[in-house]
Scaffold this active site. Structure first.
Site, PDB file in Angstrom:
ATOM      1  CG  ASN A  37       4.282 -14.818  -4.893  1.00 37.77           C
ATOM      2  OD1 ASN A  37       4.628 -14.620  -6.052  1.00 37.77           O
ATOM      3  ND2 ASN A  37       3.983 -16.025  -4.441  1.00 37.77           N
ATOM      4  CB  CYS A  69       5.201 -18.646  -8.971  1.00 42.82           C
ATOM      5  SG  CYS A  69       3.785 -18.012  -8.044  1.00 42.82           S
ATOM      6  CG  HIS A  96       8.844 -17.250  -7.070  1.00 41.33           C
ATOM      7  ND1 HIS A  96       8.209 -16.088  -7.483  1.00 41.33           N
ATOM      8  CD2 HIS A  96       7.898 -17.981  -6.405  1.00 41.33           C
ATOM      9  CE1 HIS A  96       6.945 -16.124  -7.094  1.00 41.33           C
ATOM     10  NE2 HIS A  96       6.735 -17.240  -6.440  1.00 41.33           N
TER      11      HIS A  96
END
Length: 324
Positions: A281, A114, A251
């Site tokens: 996500n 990520c 993020h």
């Protein structure tokens, strides 16, 4: 005067297939309310059958090139951040290079889960500042739907697919925080925490892609702390305070992590770009996706100071401060 890596164009691509929270009620013991309350996610996009990470990346790249008004022949290199490549090798970057018809320069992948787009931006910045490249195409692209365990309600509801692309170009700056472009970066990792977020397969272990595994509560606690510290470190290097930040583009992992980090930094949520509700996500794709949405809807404007931070498996985390 110094060289700066300045944003020239941005774009994104989301697969057509939209999965609302209600889809998961048929797979696991969950509900729309449970997912919204714990993550802020309402829907996410999944790649179609046969649609690969490089396919998504190419679409995002073309969007960024159009936005910048430049031809791919003017690009010196491509850096793709991804943890879900089409193949073990070659890199997604070279696949994008071929599909775009780019026959010069270089292309490679960066894998920091990520945090991948932050790591890719840091690499691109170093290349431009050092004079190794003048224009770089930086992409975050993922098909996390391909590594989900559809029986694990704690993970399968959280992730989505997508891609975002940012073009950086060399421009002269005065060396102050008022310059356009990347002003400061901060990178960190700590391999002791790898079991908090990992995939249980790989080339030299199982010979399979494996499935994503996560320790949600411990990761949440680490995330807020690490994201705050890396964001503050980047700002300190820039020489400005959080009050000077126009937009935080974090993020997009979980609304509670986003809110917790903003609160610790003293930044109101109306200065935070949020897309987690619509995208879930998307790992390395989430920051460029959110940036592209923010530019497209007019919130992010030329001259705005942007702060982006991310944490992912490794654990790996980092932040970038840039002026649009």
């Amino acid at each position: 005067m110094i060289r700066r890596a300045v944003p020239l164009g941005i774009g994104h691509y989301l697969p057509d297939r939209i999965m609302p929270n209600s889809h998961f009620e048929k797979l696991v013991d969950t509900s729309d309310e449970w997912i919204r309350t714990r993550s802020g996610i309402e829907r996410r996009h999944f790649a179609a059958e046969g649609q690969t990470t490089s396919d998504l990346a190419v679409r995002a790249a073309r969007s960024a090139l159009d936005n910048a008004g430049i031809d791919v022949s003017e690009i010196d290199g491509i850096i793709v951040a991804t943890s879900t490549p089409d193949l073990t090798f070659p890199s997604v970057g070279t696949m994008v290079q071929a599909e775009l018809g780019m026959t010069r320069g270089f292309a490679f992948d960066v894998q920091a889960v990520c945090a991948g787009f932050i790591y890719a931006l840091c690499n691109a910045n170093a290349m431009i500042v050092s004079g190794q490249a003048d224009r770089l195409l930086v992409i975050g692209a993922e098909t996390f739907s391909r590594i989900m365990d559809w029986t694990d309600r704690s993970t399968c509801v959280l992730f989505g697919d997508g891609a975002g692309a940012l073009i950086l170009g060399a421009e002269e700056g005065a060396g102050t925080s008022e310059d356009r472009g990347i002003l400061a970066t901060d990178l960190n990792s700590d391999g002791r925490y790898r079991e908090m977020l990992y995939v249980d397969g790989g080339v030299s272990t199982t010979g399979t892609a494996g499935k994503l595994r996560m320790q949600g509560n411990p990761l949440f606690r680490k995330a807020v702390d690490k994201l705050t510290s890396t964001a503050e470190a980047a700002l300190e290097k820039t020489g400005v305070s959080a009050d000077a930040v126009d937009w935080i583009v974090p993020h997009q992992a979980n609304i509670r992590i986003i809110q917790g980090t903003a609160k610790k930094m003293g930044v109101p949520m109306d200065r935070v770009i949020q897309t987690v509700q619509d995208h879930g996500n998307t790992s390395a794709a989430s920051i460029p996706l959110a940036m592209s949405v923010g530019v497209a809807d007019g919130r992010i404007k030329r001259g705005d100071l942007i702060l982006s931070e991310a944490i992912g498996g490794g654990l790996a985390w980092g932040a970038v401060a840039l002026r649009w």
